[in-house]
Motif scaffolding. Structure first.
Motif, mmCIF file in Angstrom:
data_model
loop_
_atom_site.group_PDB
_atom_site.id
_atom_site.type_symbol
_atom_site.label_atom_id
_atom_site.label_comp_id
_atom_site.label_asym_id
_atom_site.label_seq_id
_atom_site.Cartn_x
_atom_site.Cartn_y
_atom_site.Cartn_z
ATOM 1 N N LEU A 127 -2.779 12.300 -17.662
ATOM 2 C CA LEU A 127 -1.751 11.268 -17.533
ATOM 3 C C LEU A 127 -1.318 11.265 -16.168
ATOM 4 C CD1 LEU A 127 -0.329 9.042 -18.891
ATOM 5 C CD2 LEU A 127 1.398 10.925 -19.522
ATOM 6 N N ALA A 128 -1.262 12.186 -15.593
ATOM 7 C CA ALA A 128 -0.382 12.351 -14.379
ATOM 8 C C ALA A 128 -1.500 11.815 -13.279
ATOM 9 C CB ALA A 128 -0.064 13.493 -13.916
ATOM 10 N N ALA A 129 -2.849 12.132 -13.388
ATOM 11 C CA ALA A 129 -3.916 11.806 -12.556
ATOM 12 C C ALA A 129 -4.125 10.305 -12.742
ATOM 13 C CB ALA A 129 -5.065 12.455 -12.875
ATOM 14 N N GLU A 130 -4.239 9.883 -13.978
ATOM 15 C CA GLU A 130 -4.368 8.560 -14.384
ATOM 16 C C GLU A 130 -3.178 7.596 -13.413
ATOM 17 O OE1 GLU A 130 -4.423 5.116 -17.812
ATOM 18 O OE2 GLU A 130 -4.500 7.620 -18.372
ATOM 19 N N ILE A 131 -2.250 7.723 -13.643
ATOM 20 C CA ILE A 131 -0.857 7.120 -13.191
ATOM 21 C C ILE A 131 -1.104 7.286 -11.466
ATOM 22 C CG2 ILE A 131 1.447 6.967 -12.782
ATOM 23 C CD1 ILE A 131 0.855 5.918 -15.311
ATOM 24 N N THR A 132 -1.512 8.310 -10.892
ATOM 25 C CA THR A 132 -1.477 8.543 -9.398
ATOM 26 C C THR A 132 -2.658 7.652 -8.915
ATOM 27 O OG1 THR A 132 -0.929 10.651 -9.539
ATOM 28 C CG2 THR A 132 -1.973 10.261 -7.721
ATOM 29 N N ARG A 133 -3.753 7.628 -9.579
ATOM 30 C CA ARG A 133 -4.935 6.786 -9.026
ATOM 31 C C ARG A 133 -4.304 5.327 -9.189
ATOM 32 N NH1 ARG A 133 -8.057 10.359 -12.063
ATOM 33 N NH2 ARG A 133 -7.872 9.117 -14.252
ATOM 34 N N THR A 134 -3.612 4.889 -10.307
ATOM 35 C CA THR A 134 -3.150 3.466 -10.224
ATOM 36 C C THR A 134 -2.221 3.237 -9.183
ATOM 37 O OG1 THR A 134 -3.591 3.528 -12.607
ATOM 38 C CG2 THR A 134 -2.224 1.809 -11.732
ATOM 39 N N LEU A 135 -1.332 4.236 -9.009
ATOM 40 C CA LEU A 135 -0.514 3.749 -7.981
ATOM 41 C C LEU A 135 -1.031 3.606 -6.520
ATOM 42 C CD1 LEU A 135 2.652 5.971 -8.826
ATOM 43 C CD2 LEU A 135 2.401 3.696 -8.871
ATOM 44 N N ASN A 136 -1.969 4.583 -6.167
ATOM 45 C CA ASN A 136 -2.683 4.859 -5.058
ATOM 46 C C ASN A 136 -3.450 3.455 -4.591
ATOM 47 O OD1 ASN A 136 -1.589 7.276 -4.514
ATOM 48 N ND2 ASN A 136 -3.546 8.380 -5.011
ATOM 49 N N SER A 137 -4.173 3.061 -5.446
ATOM 50 C CA SER A 137 -4.784 1.782 -5.704
ATOM 51 C C SER A 137 -3.835 0.607 -5.467
ATOM 52 C CB SER A 137 -5.637 1.571 -6.759
ATOM 53 O OG SER A 137 -6.227 -0.048 -6.836
ATOM 54 N N ALA A 138 -2.678 0.382 -5.920
ATOM 55 C CA ALA A 138 -1.698 -0.546 -5.690
ATOM 56 C C ALA A 138 -1.179 -0.436 -4.329
ATOM 57 C CB ALA A 138 -0.622 -0.297 -6.901
ATOM 58 N N VAL A 139 -0.927 0.653 -3.958
ATOM 59 C CA VAL A 139 -0.186 0.852 -2.519
ATOM 60 C C VAL A 139 -1.095 0.433 -1.469
ATOM 61 C CG1 VAL A 139 0.527 2.676 -0.660
ATOM 62 C CG2 VAL A 139 1.424 2.660 -3.260
ATOM 63 N N ASN A 140 -2.257 0.803 -1.493
ATOM 64 C CA ASN A 140 -3.397 0.502 -0.685
ATOM 65 C C ASN A 140 -3.503 -1.116 -0.518
ATOM 66 O OD1 ASN A 140 -4.112 2.952 0.433
ATOM 67 N ND2 ASN A 140 -5.784 3.173 -1.366
ATOM 68 N N GLN A 141 -3.365 -1.846 -1.800
ATOM 69 C CA GLN A 141 -3.499 -3.111 -1.918
ATOM 70 C C GLN A 141 -2.368 -3.835 -1.313
ATOM 71 O OE1 GLN A 141 -3.718 -4.499 -6.115
ATOM 72 N NE2 GLN A 141 -4.109 -6.815 -5.282
ATOM 73 N N ALA A 142 -1.178 -3.498 -1.329
ATOM 74 C CA ALA A 142 0.153 -3.751 -0.742
ATOM 75 C C ALA A 142 0.320 -3.859 0.531
ATOM 76 C CB ALA A 142 1.166 -3.255 -1.497
ATOM 77 N N ARG A 143 -0.469 -2.545 1.129
ATOM 78 C CA ARG A 143 -0.320 -2.322 2.594
ATOM 79 C C ARG A 143 -1.301 -3.349 3.221
ATOM 80 N NH1 ARG A 143 -0.881 4.347 2.587
ATOM 81 N NH2 ARG A 143 1.657 4.780 2.379
ATOM 82 N N ALA A 144 -1.997 -3.864 2.637
ATOM 83 C CA ALA A 144 -3.039 -4.817 3.274
ATOM 84 C C ALA A 144 -2.321 -6.223 3.762
ATOM 85 C CB ALA A 144 -4.408 -5.155 2.231
ATOM 86 N N VAL A 145 -1.104 -6.315 3.036
ATOM 87 C CA VAL A 145 -0.595 -7.617 3.216
ATOM 88 C C VAL A 145 0.742 -7.123 4.213
ATOM 89 C CG1 VAL A 145 0.908 -9.463 2.133
ATOM 90 C CG2 VAL A 145 -0.950 -8.516 1.021
ATOM 91 N N LYS A 146 0.349 -7.687 5.416
ATOM 92 C CA LYS A 146 1.501 -7.098 6.742
ATOM 93 C C LYS A 146 2.876 -7.684 6.139
ATOM 94 C CE LYS A 146 0.353 -10.730 9.814
ATOM 95 N NZ LYS A 146 -0.133 -11.269 11.361
#
Length: 242
Positions: free
Chosen positions: A64-83
């Motif tokens: 469960l923790a691994a699944e949540i972490t993957r989702t968060l990492n993907s979302a963080v990378n997506q957000a960082r792309a918008v300066k």
């Protein structure tokens, strides 16, 4: 006996000095008036905040923790792309889901684990953040949206209000002096205080409503609202009588 006479004289002199200081203190408070002047202004919010979250359930807490972490990492990378958008991780917690165990006197067993983790976004560009939020709602859920005042904006408005508060205090001091028939006044003390900005009411939206608004083809018009700031000038004046 001469030393005793000198000591007596010294004590008398000290007592007279103390009485003189006390009289001066009483005189310093004579014709003193406490006044307050208050100025306020409505300031438009210029920062938008969005809270998104990922929530899931699994029988294995590690998976469960691994699944949540993957989702968060993907979302963080997506957000960082918008300066124009600042991104930060919010709270994250997990808790067990119990099921009743009828054959065991101990009560309940853990049947699964549930975990929730937040992602917080902030931007002065409302359109950019609205668009990004709509895109991220495909994998995250809407936790809430609110607005605030940027630090630089707050400081600029408070500085201007401080000047207005002093001017308002001076006008009130002059009015009070004239009402008492005084010829002028001296400023004894003055303190300036700001109550800060009233916190805005957050917008809480269910997933359906949040997605409908944010996933629209055209970015929705955002009404950020305002907050009020108040600056108080509290002081004491001594009215000079003719």
């Amino acid at each position: 006996m001469q030393p005793l006479s000198r000591l007596t004289s010294a004590l008398i002199f000290s007592a007279v000095g103390l009485l003189s200081l006390a009289a001066q203190a009483d005189e310093a408070r004579y014709n003193q008036i406490a006044l307050r002047a208050e100025v306020s202004q409505e300031i438009s919010h210029d920062l938008m905040h969005v809270t998104l979250y990922s929530e899931a359930q699994h029988s294995d807490p590690a998976k469960l923790a691994a699944e949540i972490t993957r989702t968060l990492n993907s979302a963080v990378n997506q957000a960082r792309a918008v300066k124009e958008v600042k991104v930060a991780l919010g709270s994250r917690h997990s808790y067990p889901i119990y099921s009743e165990n009828k054959g065991d006197d101990k009560g309940q067993d853990i049947s699964a684990w549930r975990e929730r983790a937040e992602l917080r976004l902030e931007s002065a560009d409302f359109a950019a953040l609205s668009k990004l939020t709509g895109e991220m709602l495909k994998q995250l859920k809407m936790g809430g949206m609110d607005f605030s005042i940027a630090t630089a904006t707050r400081k600029n408005h408070e500085d201007a209000l401080l000047k207005e508060a002093v001017a308002a205090f001076q006008a009130r001091a002059k009015l009070a002096t004239e009402a008492l028939g005084g010829s002028g006044y001296k400023l004894v003390s003055l303190s300036l205080n700001s109550n800060g900005f009233q916190p805005p009411m957050p917008m809480r939206m269910a997933r359906g409503k949040g997605m409908a608004m944010m996933e629209a083809a055209v970015a929705p018009e955002i009404e950020a609202g305002t907050s009020q700031v108040t600056v108080n000038a509290d002081g004491i004046i001594e009215v000079q009588m003719p």
